[in-house]
Design an enzyme around this catalytic site. Structure first.
Site, short mmCIF file in Angstrom:
data_model
loop_
_atom_site.label_atom_id
_atom_site.label_comp_id
_atom_site.label_asym_id
_atom_site.label_seq_id
_atom_site.Cartn_x
_atom_site.Cartn_y
_atom_site.Cartn_z
N SER A 87 -20.11 -20.06 -26.57
CA SER A 87 -19.43 -20.48 -25.34
C SER A 87 -20.48 -21.08 -24.44
O SER A 87 -21.44 -20.40 -24.06
CB SER A 87 -18.77 -19.29 -24.65
OG SER A 87 -18.30 -19.70 -23.37
N ARG A 88 -20.36 -22.37 -24.13
CA ARG A 88 -21.41 -23.04 -23.36
C ARG A 88 -21.35 -22.69 -21.87
O ARG A 88 -22.21 -23.08 -21.11
CB ARG A 88 -21.34 -24.56 -23.58
CG ARG A 88 -21.65 -24.91 -25.02
CD ARG A 88 -21.90 -26.37 -25.25
NE ARG A 88 -22.05 -26.62 -26.69
CZ ARG A 88 -21.12 -27.14 -27.47
NH1 ARG A 88 -19.97 -27.52 -26.94
NH2 ARG A 88 -21.32 -27.32 -28.74
N VAL A 89 -20.28 -22.00 -21.46
CA VAL A 89 -20.22 -21.52 -20.08
C VAL A 89 -20.95 -20.18 -19.99
O VAL A 89 -21.59 -19.85 -19.01
CB VAL A 89 -18.75 -21.40 -19.61
CG1 VAL A 89 -18.66 -20.67 -18.28
CG2 VAL A 89 -18.14 -22.79 -19.49
#
Length: 500
Positions: A361-363
């Site tokens: 998850s790049r967040v």
């Protein structure tokens, strides 16, 4: 009785002065070629891209190819009786769909027409289905979680409000199940969900709607369905229609979640339309603008500075776990991370079958509550290391050092804890308590085959004996030292009462 010429003249003068009619000019064309749901029309010189066209049989079409001598359109209704020489009229309207809260709880087609047999939808507001995505200055960083209720995702790959998280994997690995669980978990919350079914069997869509109704989730859900039996044009429109409905919710200051199930079939439908429209094919026979097809859709998901968000969970089906194929790599590059499901894990009974090494998850933890962040920190790294160690341990564990053996045992327990049944999402407090017991080593003395019983028992024990601790986690989601001590004491009490 004498008829006087002056009277007749005055009456005629009044009628001429009062005579009024509206003159309208309509762009009219003629069908020069028709078949397979596509019609080429000559004479519509003023047609716009995505404009609705009206055919002589009452069917509507969308102008997609604006050529020098003709306009090519896809037909949305019945196309069998459209023939060469038929008249076609332009409507001057770009294709639009009804939007608003009246759609919540309903099943509609991509044009917003109800298909659930519950009568008409009382909404007068419409929006065009194609729209430019919000610019950078209108967006805000993602910092609020979408609670999926799935331990693996909420602990290691958190999804935030306004994020686009791809769910990718082979067929029958549980992709739709993750999305449906997430929708069910929003019951009683403030997140309105939109489920877009593209090219699926009508029976499967009916089954999903039945599950959502049974779980009480249709009260906050809109279902947009373009079934496998529908025209390719309807399947092409479905995700844009669903996105438009979600944007209306986002721009009213609320939060929405949209599931595209799935974008592989959407790409197939667009490829079919493009080939019928005689557009030049490229790689895998897809047209040149196939990337733009999905990028302009997924970029519309955002968290707005003014308030409101639209989160997207696109689904992509792979063939033989090949994530390097054309459509999967396109969508991976557009989204903010992916949840990768593996058929080998699924068949081994690890469900949800999420590959920890390839999922991301790049967040990241920005979208997690502080309590979950503090209890799950390092879990993803430990699980990835465990999977690597597991491969070496197959050759025998006798010559492994104590630390490696300990790590293997912790990994086996973590794998058991992260297993979860379908349609059984957990609350944030339940997830936090379970992950806390794992990461604090409180499960190390529990036999691996008893871990799932321990977890189920712990959740029941905490709900009945310590609801105040669960409420504290929910209302003030920060893992303070006091709360940590309370949780440890409660878990120790549970372990003493139920021997594992």
């Amino acid at each position: 009785m004498a008829v006087r010429a002056e009277e007749i003249a005055s009456i005629l003068r009044e009628q001429i002065e009062g005579f009024g009619t509206s003159v309208t000019a309509t762009d009219v064309g003629t069908v020069i070629e028709a078949g397979d749901g596509v019609a080429r029309v000559h004479g519509l010189s003023g047609a716009m891209y995505s404009e609705l066209l009206e055919f002589a049989n009452g069917s509507m079409g969308i102008a997609l190819n604006l050529e020098e001598e003709s306009v090519s359109a896809v037909v949305l209704g019945g196309y069998e009786d459209i023939k060469e020489g038929d008249e076609v009229r332009s409507t001057g309207r770009i294709i639009e769909v009804p939007v608003g809260d009246a759609l919540i709880g309903r099943v509609v087609d991509p044009l917003g027409n109800p298909i659930d047999g519950k009568g008409p939808i009382n909404t007068t507001k419409t929006r065009p289905i194609e729209r430019i995505a919000p610019g950078v200055t209108l967006r805000k960083s993602v910092n609020q979680p979408v609670q999926t209720g799935i331990k693996t995702i909420d602990a290691m790959f958190p999804v935030g409000r306004g994020q686009r998280e791809l769910i990718i994997g082979d067929r029958s690995t549980g992709k739709s199940a993750i999305a449906i669980d997430t929708i069910i978990n929003q019951k009683g919350g403030d997140l309105i969900c939109i489920y877009v079914a593209i090219g699926q069997k009508a029976g499967k869509v009916a089954q999903v709607v039945g599950l959502l109704e049974e779980a009480g989730a249709m009260e906050h859900t809109i279902v947009v369905a373009a079934n496998a039996s529908d025209a390719a044009a309807m399947q092409y429109l479905a995700p844009y229609a669903g996105c438009t409905m979600g944007e209306e919710i986002m721009e009213s200051g609320r939060d929405a979640l949209i599931v595209y199930d799935d974008l592989s079939k959407h790409a197939w439908a667009y490829r079919e339309i493009s080939l019928l429209l005689r557009r030049p094919p490229g790689r895998e026979a897809y047209p040149g603008d196939i990337f733009y097809l999905h990028s302009r859709l997924l970029e519309r998901a955002a968290k707005l500075e003014a308030g409101g968000s639209l989160s997207a969970l696109p689904i992509i089906e792979t063939q033989a776990n090949d994530v390097s194929a054309y459509i999967p790599t396109n969508v991976i590059s557009i989204t903010d991370g992916q949840i990768y499901l593996e058929s080998d894990l699924f068949n081994a009974g690890i469900r949800p079958a999420i590959n920890v090494g390839l999922s991301v998850s790049r967040v990241g933890s920005a979208a997690q509550t502080k309590a979950m962040k503090s209890v799950s920190g390092g879990l993803k790294g430990d699980m990835a290391q465990f999977r690597e160690l597991q491969a070496f341990a197959q050759f025998g564990t006798s010559d492994l050092d104590a630390a490696t053996r300990r790590q293997l045992e912790r990994g086996q327990r973590a794998t058991e804890v992260l297993k979860q049944g379908q349609f059984a999402p957990l609350s944030l407090a339940e997830e936090t308590a379970v992950i806390f017991s794992l990461t604090q080593g409180l499960l190390d003395d529990v036999a691996v085959n008893k871990v799932r019983d321990f977890e189920a028992g712990l959740r029941k024990f905490m709900a009945s004996n310590h609801p105040e601790i669960m409420d504290e986690v929910t209302q003030n989601p920060v893992m303070t030292p006091e709360l940590s001590d309370k949780l440890k004491a409660a878990i120790a009490t549970f372990k003493s009462t139920v021997p594992f």
